[in-house]
Design a protein around this motif. Structure first.
Motif, PDB file in Angstrom:
ATOM      1  N   ARG A  11      -3.407  19.052  42.077  1.00  0.00           N
ATOM      2  CA  ARG A  11      -4.361  19.844  41.301  1.00  0.00           C
ATOM      3  C   ARG A  11      -4.937  20.997  42.103  1.00  0.00           C
ATOM      4  NH1 ARG A  11      -7.425  19.186  36.757  1.00  0.00           N
ATOM      5  NH2 ARG A  11      -6.471  17.157  36.400  1.00  0.00           N
ATOM      6  N   PRO A  43       1.461  25.702  34.049  1.00  0.00           N
ATOM      7  CA  PRO A  43       0.388  25.735  33.058  1.00  0.00           C
ATOM      8  C   PRO A  43       0.099  27.167  32.615  1.00  0.00           C
ATOM      9  CG  PRO A  43      -0.221  24.352  34.936  1.00  0.00           C
ATOM     10  CD  PRO A  43       1.029  25.089  35.337  1.00  0.00           C
ATOM     11  N   LYS A  73      -9.905  22.153  26.961  1.00  0.00           N
ATOM     12  CA  LYS A  73      -9.102  21.384  27.895  1.00  0.00           C
ATOM     13  C   LYS A  73      -7.632  21.664  27.617  1.00  0.00           C
ATOM     14  CE  LYS A  73     -12.467  17.593  28.138  1.00  0.00           C
ATOM     15  NZ  LYS A  73     -12.678  16.144  27.893  1.00  0.00           N
ATOM     16  N   GLU A  74      -6.780  21.358  28.592  1.00  0.00           N
ATOM     17  CA  GLU A  74      -5.363  21.661  28.449  1.00  0.00           C
ATOM     18  C   GLU A  74      -4.755  20.957  27.239  1.00  0.00           C
ATOM     19  OE1 GLU A  74      -1.820  23.471  28.994  1.00  0.00           O
ATOM     20  OE2 GLU A  74      -3.747  23.924  29.948  1.00  0.00           O
ATOM     21  N   GLU A  75      -5.165  19.698  26.995  1.00  0.00           N
ATOM     22  CA  GLU A  75      -4.607  18.984  25.841  1.00  0.00           C
ATOM     23  C   GLU A  75      -5.046  19.623  24.527  1.00  0.00           C
ATOM     24  OE1 GLU A  75      -8.016  16.287  27.434  1.00  0.00           O
ATOM     25  OE2 GLU A  75      -6.492  17.667  28.228  1.00  0.00           O
ATOM     26  N   HIS A  76      -6.263  20.206  24.518  1.00  0.00           N
ATOM     27  CA  HIS A  76      -6.723  20.910  23.319  1.00  0.00           C
ATOM     28  C   HIS A  76      -5.992  22.237  23.153  1.00  0.00           C
ATOM     29  CE1 HIS A  76     -10.821  18.599  23.021  1.00  0.00           C
ATOM     30  NE2 HIS A  76      -9.793  17.922  22.536  1.00  0.00           N
ATOM     31  N   ARG A  77      -5.699  22.896  24.269  1.00  0.00           N
ATOM     32  CA  ARG A  77      -4.930  24.148  24.193  1.00  0.00           C
ATOM     33  C   ARG A  77      -3.538  23.878  23.622  1.00  0.00           C
ATOM     34  NH1 ARG A  77      -6.097  28.601  27.235  1.00  0.00           N
ATOM     35  NH2 ARG A  77      -4.001  28.753  28.098  1.00  0.00           N
ATOM     36  N   GLN A  78      -2.940  22.773  24.011  1.00  0.00           N
ATOM     37  CA  GLN A  78      -1.619  22.423  23.491  1.00  0.00           C
ATOM     38  C   GLN A  78      -1.680  22.120  21.998  1.00  0.00           C
ATOM     39  OE1 GLN A  78      -0.046  19.254  25.906  1.00  0.00           O
ATOM     40  NE2 GLN A  78      -0.091  20.470  27.791  1.00  0.00           N
ATOM     41  N   LEU A  79      -2.742  21.441  21.583  1.00  0.00           N
ATOM     42  CA  LEU A  79      -2.906  21.158  20.158  1.00  0.00           C
ATOM     43  C   LEU A  79      -3.127  22.445  19.371  1.00  0.00           C
ATOM     44  CD1 LEU A  79      -3.234  19.212  17.800  1.00  0.00           C
ATOM     45  CD2 LEU A  79      -5.638  18.919  18.446  1.00  0.00           C
ATOM     46  N   GLU A  81      -2.046  25.410  20.122  1.00  0.00           N
ATOM     47  CA  GLU A  81      -0.753  26.098  20.047  1.00  0.00           C
ATOM     48  C   GLU A  81       0.121  25.489  18.940  1.00  0.00           C
ATOM     49  OE1 GLU A  81       2.922  27.439  23.002  1.00  0.00           O
ATOM     50  OE2 GLU A  81       1.566  25.834  23.606  1.00  0.00           O
ATOM     51  N   LYS A  82       0.110  24.170  18.846  1.00  0.00           N
ATOM     52  CA  LYS A  82       0.893  23.490  17.818  1.00  0.00           C
ATOM     53  C   LYS A  82       0.413  23.866  16.422  1.00  0.00           C
ATOM     54  CE  LYS A  82       2.447  18.872  16.414  1.00  0.00           C
ATOM     55  NZ  LYS A  82       2.367  17.419  16.701  1.00  0.00           N
ATOM     56  N   SER A 103      -8.816  18.117  16.287  1.00  0.00           N
ATOM     57  CA  SER A 103      -9.205  17.780  17.661  1.00  0.00           C
ATOM     58  C   SER A 103     -10.608  17.214  17.796  1.00  0.00           C
ATOM     59  CB  SER A 103      -9.105  19.028  18.544  1.00  0.00           C
ATOM     60  OG  SER A 103     -10.087  19.993  18.157  1.00  0.00           O
TER      61      SER A 103
END
Length: 312
Positions: A11, A43, A73-79, A81-82, A103
């Motif tokens: 990290r 990332p 958060k990164e997982e929210h950014r991925q969601l 984008e989806k 989310s």
């Protein structure tokens, strides 16, 4: 291998100078943050930070970290984008509402717009406005343009470059070169030239480079161009620019005044349609349908000995 960068990096680790150079090189080739992140397996936030640092100071070296982190958060950014890719919603407000429902995150429309812009989205997905009446936004329609009606050599971005360094890659056939094309940052080009041209003869040599190829990883190295050569089944010679040519000089063709594509789309087979008409003539001059590879006011490009040969 570069494909495992994210898994190997901790990290708190910084990218190497080489990795940062690859990010900036992709950016100069008009790749979006999202495309660069996928290509280099990094990332999106890291890619954005490298590009921003380069834009502000023209540097790729690591600086002390500062500023506030992403709100998502990164997982929210991925969601997010989806949602943007799959839902085909007409406005930022609609995307933000759908994202919040999926989310549970409470974010503003301006934050959603900024995050989507950082990911490389453009057009209706990053605007509050709906498409105007009668406006077609399908991918097929968006991919068409005036240039697609004509496929000729003007679609190629050919420039004079100077090889600054040339080194063998582990396969002993590929040559990793850094080429000065008159830009701020040299371009990385990987080519299968080792068995035809000694490494010593490549150093500090002027060459003709096809610059608008789609960047791709070759042997773990990002390739950003193609060195143009006269070629036969058994021989290969690097094309020589005319005397007095300098890095960044454009190659032009009389009778073909079009503007090069920003990037050749492999799906449209532009290179495949043009390449068969690229040949050296009886005097070893590089031509396209009898029009010479020319640097304005300086002369034409030639092979050393190979006449009546294809160019690729």
């Amino acid at each position: 291998m570069q494909a495992d960068i994210c898994e190997k990096m901790g990290r708190g680790e910084e990218l190497s100078e080489f990795q940062r150079g690859n990010v900036v090189g992709c950016h100069l080739c008009k790749k979006s943050v999202r495309e660069i992140a996928a290509l280099l397996n990094l990332p999106r936030s890291t890619v954005s930070a490298v590009i921003l640092r380069w834009k502000r100071g023209g540097i790729t070296t690591a600086l002390p970290r500062s500023g506030r982190p992403h709100k998502l958060k990164e997982e929210h950014r991925q969601l997010l984008e989806k949602v943007a890719q799959e839902k085909c919603l007409p406005s930022i407000k609609a995307i933000a509402t759908e994202f919040q429902t999926a989310s549970g995150a409470n974010v503003s429309c301006s934050t959603v717009r900024r995050e989507l812009h950082d990911m490389g989205f453009r057009g209706p997905v990053s605007s509050n406005d709906k498409p105007k009446a009668g406006q077609k936004t399908s991918k097929k329609q968006a991919g068409l343009g005036p240039k697609d009606a004509t496929v000729d050599v003007s679609r190629l971005d050919l420039r004079v470059g100077r090889i600054m360094t040339a080194d063998l890659l582990p396969d002993a056939y590929s040559v990793y070169t850094q080429i000065d094309l008159g830009d701020v940052i040299p371009r990385t080009v990987v080519s299968k030239l080792a068995k035809h041209v000694p490494i010593a003869q490549m150093q500090n040599r002027l060459v003709v480079v096809l610059c608008n190829v789609q960047p791709a990883l070759i042997g773990g190295v990002l390739n950003e161009g193609k060195i143009m050569c006269a070629s036969s089944q058994d021989e290969l010679e690097i094309l020589d620019p005319p005397g007095g040519a300098a890095p960044g000089d454009r190659i032009t063709f009389q009778g073909f005044p079009g503007v090069p594509d920003k990037e050749l789309n492999p799906k449209k087979l532009v290179w495949e349609l043009i390449q068969p008409d690229l040949r050296t003539d009886a005097r070893c001059v590089a031509t396209y349908r009898e029009a010479a590879f020319e640097v304005a006011g300086k002369g034409v490009c030639t092979a050393q000995t190979m006449n009546e040969s294809e160019i690729k």
